[in-house]
Structure formats: structure tokens, C-alpha cells
Design a protein around this motif. Sequence first.
Motif, PDB file in Angstrom:
ATOM      1  N   VAL A  90      -4.493   5.202   7.172  1.00 33.73           N
ATOM      2  CA  VAL A  90      -4.893   5.863   5.921  1.00 33.73           C
ATOM      3  C   VAL A  90      -5.388   4.809   4.923  1.00 33.73           C
ATOM      4  O   VAL A  90      -6.411   4.999   4.254  1.00 33.73           O
ATOM      5  CB  VAL A  90      -3.729   6.688   5.329  1.00 33.73           C
ATOM      6  N   ASP A  91      -4.694   3.685   4.851  1.00 34.27           N
ATOM      7  CA  ASP A  91      -5.131   2.632   3.934  1.00 34.27           C
ATOM      8  C   ASP A  91      -6.484   2.066   4.358  1.00 34.27           C
ATOM      9  O   ASP A  91      -7.344   1.773   3.516  1.00 34.27           O
ATOM     10  CB  ASP A  91      -4.080   1.520   3.853  1.00 34.27           C
ATOM     11  N   VAL A  92      -6.684   1.925   5.666  1.00 34.13           N
ATOM     12  CA  VAL A  92      -7.973   1.438   6.166  1.00 34.13           C
ATOM     13  C   VAL A  92      -9.082   2.442   5.833  1.00 34.13           C
ATOM     14  O   VAL A  92     -10.163   2.055   5.374  1.00 34.13           O
ATOM     15  CB  VAL A  92      -7.878   1.187   7.693  1.00 34.13           C
ATOM     16  N   TYR A 126       6.714 -13.731   7.252  1.00 29.64           N
ATOM     17  CA  TYR A 126       6.166 -13.933   5.909  1.00 29.64           C
ATOM     18  C   TYR A 126       6.536 -12.803   4.944  1.00 29.64           C
ATOM     19  O   TYR A 126       6.785 -13.036   3.775  1.00 29.64           O
ATOM     20  CB  TYR A 126       4.641 -14.056   5.949  1.00 29.64           C
ATOM     21  N   HIS A 127       6.468 -11.574   5.436  1.00 22.85           N
ATOM     22  CA  HIS A 127       6.559 -10.432   4.520  1.00 22.85           C
ATOM     23  C   HIS A 127       7.652  -9.425   4.861  1.00 22.85           C
ATOM     24  O   HIS A 127       7.787  -8.418   4.178  1.00 22.85           O
ATOM     25  CB  HIS A 127       5.217  -9.677   4.482  1.00 22.85           C
ATOM     26  N   GLU A 184      -6.871  -9.101   7.551  1.00 24.20           N
ATOM     27  CA  GLU A 184      -5.528  -9.311   8.111  1.00 24.20           C
ATOM     28  C   GLU A 184      -4.781  -7.989   8.004  1.00 24.20           C
ATOM     29  O   GLU A 184      -3.774  -7.886   7.298  1.00 24.20           O
ATOM     30  CB  GLU A 184      -4.792 -10.401   7.299  1.00 24.20           C
ATOM     31  N   PHE A 185      -5.301  -6.978   8.738  1.00 22.76           N
ATOM     32  CA  PHE A 185      -4.733  -5.631   8.632  1.00 22.76           C
ATOM     33  C   PHE A 185      -3.207  -5.639   8.770  1.00 22.76           C
ATOM     34  O   PHE A 185      -2.513  -4.830   8.155  1.00 22.76           O
ATOM     35  CB  PHE A 185      -5.260  -4.722   9.735  1.00 22.76           C
ATOM     36  N   HIS A 210      -0.967  -7.338   7.646  1.00 21.26           N
ATOM     37  CA  HIS A 210      -0.121  -7.746   6.535  1.00 21.26           C
ATOM     38  C   HIS A 210      -0.276  -6.876   5.290  1.00 21.26           C
ATOM     39  O   HIS A 210       0.216  -7.230   4.207  1.00 21.26           O
ATOM     40  CB  HIS A 210      -0.291  -9.242   6.280  1.00 21.26           C
ATOM     41  N   MET A 211      -0.900  -5.715   5.464  1.00 25.24           N
ATOM     42  CA  MET A 211      -0.843  -4.682   4.425  1.00 25.24           C
ATOM     43  C   MET A 211       0.612  -4.298   4.183  1.00 25.24           C
ATOM     44  O   MET A 211       1.451  -4.400   5.079  1.00 25.24           O
ATOM     45  CB  MET A 211      -1.541  -3.401   4.903  1.00 25.24           C
ATOM     46  N   ARG A 212       0.879  -3.797   2.995  1.00 21.75           N
ATOM     47  CA  ARG A 212       2.184  -3.182   2.750  1.00 21.75           C
ATOM     48  C   ARG A 212       2.039  -1.663   2.893  1.00 21.75           C
ATOM     49  O   ARG A 212       1.121  -1.073   2.298  1.00 21.75           O
ATOM     50  CB  ARG A 212       2.678  -3.513   1.341  1.00 21.75           C
ATOM     51  N   VAL A 213       2.916  -1.068   3.662  1.00 19.47           N
ATOM     52  CA  VAL A 213       2.913   0.396   3.843  1.00 19.47           C
ATOM     53  C   VAL A 213       4.267   0.942   3.412  1.00 19.47           C
ATOM     54  O   VAL A 213       5.257   0.204   3.365  1.00 19.47           O
ATOM     55  CB  VAL A 213       2.612   0.796   5.313  1.00 19.47           C
ATOM     56  N   PRO A 214       4.339   2.234   3.088  1.00 17.72           N
ATOM     57  CA  PRO A 214       5.629   2.811   2.695  1.00 17.72           C
ATOM     58  C   PRO A 214       6.664   2.645   3.809  1.00 17.72           C
ATOM     59  O   PRO A 214       6.348   2.787   4.991  1.00 17.72           O
ATOM     60  CB  PRO A 214       5.292   4.293   2.464  1.00 17.72           C
ATOM     61  N   HIS A 215       7.870   2.340   3.406  1.00 13.04           N
ATOM     62  CA  HIS A 215       8.965   2.098   4.343  1.00 13.04           C
ATOM     63  C   HIS A 215      10.173   2.883   3.838  1.00 13.04           C
ATOM     64  O   HIS A 215      10.801   2.492   2.848  1.00 13.04           O
ATOM     65  CB  HIS A 215       9.256   0.587   4.389  1.00 13.04           C
TER      66      HIS A 215
END
Lengths: 299, 299
Positions: free
Chosen positions: A216-218, A173-174, A152-153, A155-160
Motif C-alpha cells: 500500500v505504501d509503495v 537497524y530498525h 530500500e523498500f 526499511h519502510m516503517r509499517v503499522p505493527h
Amino acid sequence: MIYGGIEAGGTKWVCAIGDGPGDLRETVTFPTTTPVETIGRATDFFTRTNGLAGIGVGSFGPIDVRRTSPTWGSITTTPKAGWAHTDVVSELGLALGLPVGFDTDVNAAALGEQRWGAAIGLDTFCYVTVGTGIGGGGMANGRLLHGLLHPEFGHMRVPHDRTRDPFDGACPYHGDCFEGLASGEALRHRWGEPGEQLDDPAVWALEAEYLALGFVDVVCTLSPQRIILGGGVTKRPDLLELVRTRMRDLLSGYIAAPELTDAIDEYVVAPALGDRAGVVGAIELARRAAHEAEGAKPT
Amino acid sequence: MIYGGIEAGGTKWVCAIGDGPGDLRETVTFPTTTPVETIGRATDFFTRTNGLAGIGVGSFGPIDVRRTSPTWGSITTTPKAGWAHTDVVSELGLALGLPVGFDTDVNAAALGEQRWGAAIGLDTFCYVTVGTGIGGGGMANGRLLHGLLHPEFGHMRVPHDRTRDPFDGACPYHGDCFEGLASGEALRHRWGEPGEQLDDPAVWALEAEYLALGFVDVVCTLSPQRIILGGGVTKRPDLLELVRTRMRDLLSGYIAAPELTDAIDEYVVAPALGDRAGVVGAIELARRAAHEAEGAKPT
């Protein structure tokens, strides 16, 4: 042998008959309304053709792809009205009397790209779509990614950075997950207009920033050999180039691979099958389901 | 058959002889100094035992694990002084005249846990270590994660709330990446003392926040059936429980799986093999290398 493929999206369904991208004999596209009506239109389309050997579905989700689960073949907790807990595979299978293959829309597209497109010869790669939402799938070690359920790419958390981008995010949801910040819905909510009407370079620099952060996370988790990037939002001219440049900067050369530095143009690419990756991949899912039903291995 | 295993860490090397966790006949631990001295101590240890069938190395990295690469078996771009471009496999193979298996320290630990520990029967799972740095590995579809090179969980980007945590991060490449914010080095730099001396609950709430954010990204990309969490920092009592609670909150029930809600205690777990996961996994790497050298498949 010919097969039926369905790209079952949350906005529209694309159905096709054929055996690959070079032989799509007939296709039809219709909006996703109620499950009864939508699945009914698909079965009507396929019953008009004799000799289909199987049906494949690449579906929006979340879906249940655990073969041993009693709800295998269902859409599960989708927020899309009326669609939660819809048993797509049973409905189609009963109506058509054919074996049905089932996976996520992005895994179907990944499969299509691996058989006929931008991932030929790769065993570990990702297919990411950025449209209304964000989804990701692909293969690891030559097989489609499932694991616990399926990736579920979105719904990753990334810097904001809320100074640069005070938008709270669009995910119900998030809030400010990857999809909440970088999907087509996020663009529309943040800027008040859909992506195709946005021309300010700052819009696309921010979009590229989030996509690069997500990728980058992937790269750091799945270590894909390539990332294939599809979906409506990514048709923006030059967006891919902005994403590649930003990814390269963010990675800072830590992972010493030419794919992530000098050859990054061939690392983050558009789908070779374009918008047909999903439905063509669904045909490959159908072929596999038909072979499995025959007790034969896919050739 | 007995094998030699090396957990080749950036701080210390652990060498063991045996054929699994129930039969570790001899182990030795020494600090990681220069490559010549460190590899020399390992070969001295193994040459004292006759009848070894192979050597396995689970190494700190980044390393080259592409079997077709001319630098396969090497540590590549590590910032650790003197170790960049060290060909560990050739040095050991030449000195000992034995087949050498080689993978990341975390993939070795994952392999140990899958054969004898907390991942028996799983085909897609992760092993994460949080010590001086952060590393992650595991399996997808029953095989160790490699892909482009190998995963580098530590270098994901995760949200960093600078109001709550003004620390810039400790990673020399990326500043506030996952490792830059949540590793043992990050704890030491942020708070001025090593983790084992820190007792303020706020320290551990922040640490759990970062670990949960990183694991959410792992769940959304790899979709592991379990996450095994080792390393010195994770020995803090109650840290695992804080991480589980925060992960569950962050995921908000979007992925409908009991493993991520009511059964999360069995989803994020400590290594069943404890600190020996890495060296025992290296013994399994040795066994595989020996079988491969014989032209036989692993049994």
C-alpha cells in the motif's frame, strides 16, 4: 554477442553466460564467502569463456550506484561481515578486462522482467523480493529507480499491532521495519522455524498483512503499474492471493483503478522469469554496459 | 508569451496570469463552491486578458492524468460534494478555446520548484503538502510522477502507537492512514482546535513523528534527492527541524548518504516559491500544453 551476468546475493552468487532467458549457455551457483574468494570464483567462471562483451552485476546492498561518485560500483554499509566497502566493479573489471554494469539485485531483476517478463511495455513498476531480507526496485518513467542512492523498500516503517504480533522485529537497524517484520529472517525469529516449515494459517495471514501494508505504501508513493513479487518466502502457495485480498481491503477503493480492485490478480504477480529474473537482468545490465563502452546507445 | 495558471484546491482556487514567479501580472483567489460557479469564475478571470497562450491546472484529486483515458482531465472519486467526475479540462478548454495542461496540485508545485525553486537541477524529488489533507508528488528520472494514476502520499499506512495517540484518525476511507493522523483535519479532530491555535509541544512532537514516519517511507521507496514540504500545517515554527531530527533518528544511518544525516537541513526544506509554488507550477503546465499544442517541444 554474449554477456556475463551475476546475481550477487548475500547468501549465494549466480553467474550465467548468454544473451537472454532463451539463451543461457552456462550457469554456476556458489555460496557467498569472502569477497576475494567469491569474486575470484566469478572471474574464474567467466575467464573460461572467450568472446564475452561485458559483465553485469545485480548486487545485494546497500551499494553505490551514483555514476559520478568515487565509490561507484561498491557495496557500501552492508552488515554482512567482510563485505562493507567492497569495490565489486573494479575487481571484476580489472580481472576480466571487460565493461561492467552495476545495479541493485532488485533493479536487475526489474530490468529482466521489463525486457522479457511480467513488465513488458510498462514504464513505472516495482520488483520486490521477500527472502532472507526484503528489497525493492523497479522503474519510474522508463528508467531504473535511483534518485538519492537507490530504493530500500525493506526499511519502510509499517503499522505493527503488538497485541496481534508482540515480536519486536528482526532488523538490526530498525527493529520492526517492513523487513524486520516480514522477511524470511523475521519469520524464522518470530516462529522459531524457517518459513518453509510453517503451516499455521495464522502465520501466513500475518505475513500477508505486512506485505499488503508495505505494498500500500509503495502504491501511494511510486504509483506503479504493476508489482512483481519474487523471493523465497513468496513461493508459499496462496500467499499472493492473501496479499492481493488484503491490499484491496486496505486501499478501500480510494484509488479508482481496476488494477487495484477487480483486476488486482494481474497487478500483484510472480516474476515471469522466476528465479532467473536477477541473473537475466544482470545480462541486460552487461549488454547496456558494453554498448555504453562502445559509445553506442542501447538498442 | 503569457499563460494562465490555476491552483485548483478543495478549499480555494488561485488563478494567476504571467510567465513565472518573477512576472505574475494578476492573481485572484476565491473559494471552491460548486464546479459550475468555480470554473465559471476562473474562466471570467482569464477571458478578461487577451493573448494567453494556454492554461495550466494543478488540481486537488484524485484526478485522471492518463492521457489515453476517456476521462483524462477529470476529478474522479473525490469525497468533496458535487465535484466527483468533474471534467475540469473540457470545461476550461471549451470556455476559453485554449490548450489546457492538467496535473495534480502537488505535481504542479513540484514542477514550479524544479523550474524556479528548491529543486533546480534535481531529477528525482518530492513535493509534499500538509494542509487540510496530505498530498505528495514530484519527479522521478526528470519526469513528473504518474505511473498507474498518480501518487497518493496521504494514504500510506504509517505506524500508529495507540497508547501515545488513541485518536482513531480522520480519513473517511482509511481512518488512521498518514493523512488521517497528520493532516490539518487530523489535528483539528484530535485536539479540538485547528493547528494554528495549538501550542503544546506534545502536539508538535507527535505531528513531527508522523511526518517523519511518512517521509521515511518516501525515502525508502522513491529515494528522492530532496523533499520539499509545503502546506499550512508546516508553517509552524520549528516543525521542520523536529521532522528532520526525527527522520534522522528513524533512519539510523542505514542509508549512508550525508543528505540523510549531517546535511538533512538541506534535504527536507520549505518551498522556495512559498505559497505560490502551485500556481506558478500551473503556469509551467500551461506553457508545456501550449508548446505541445503547437507541436513543439518544451524549451
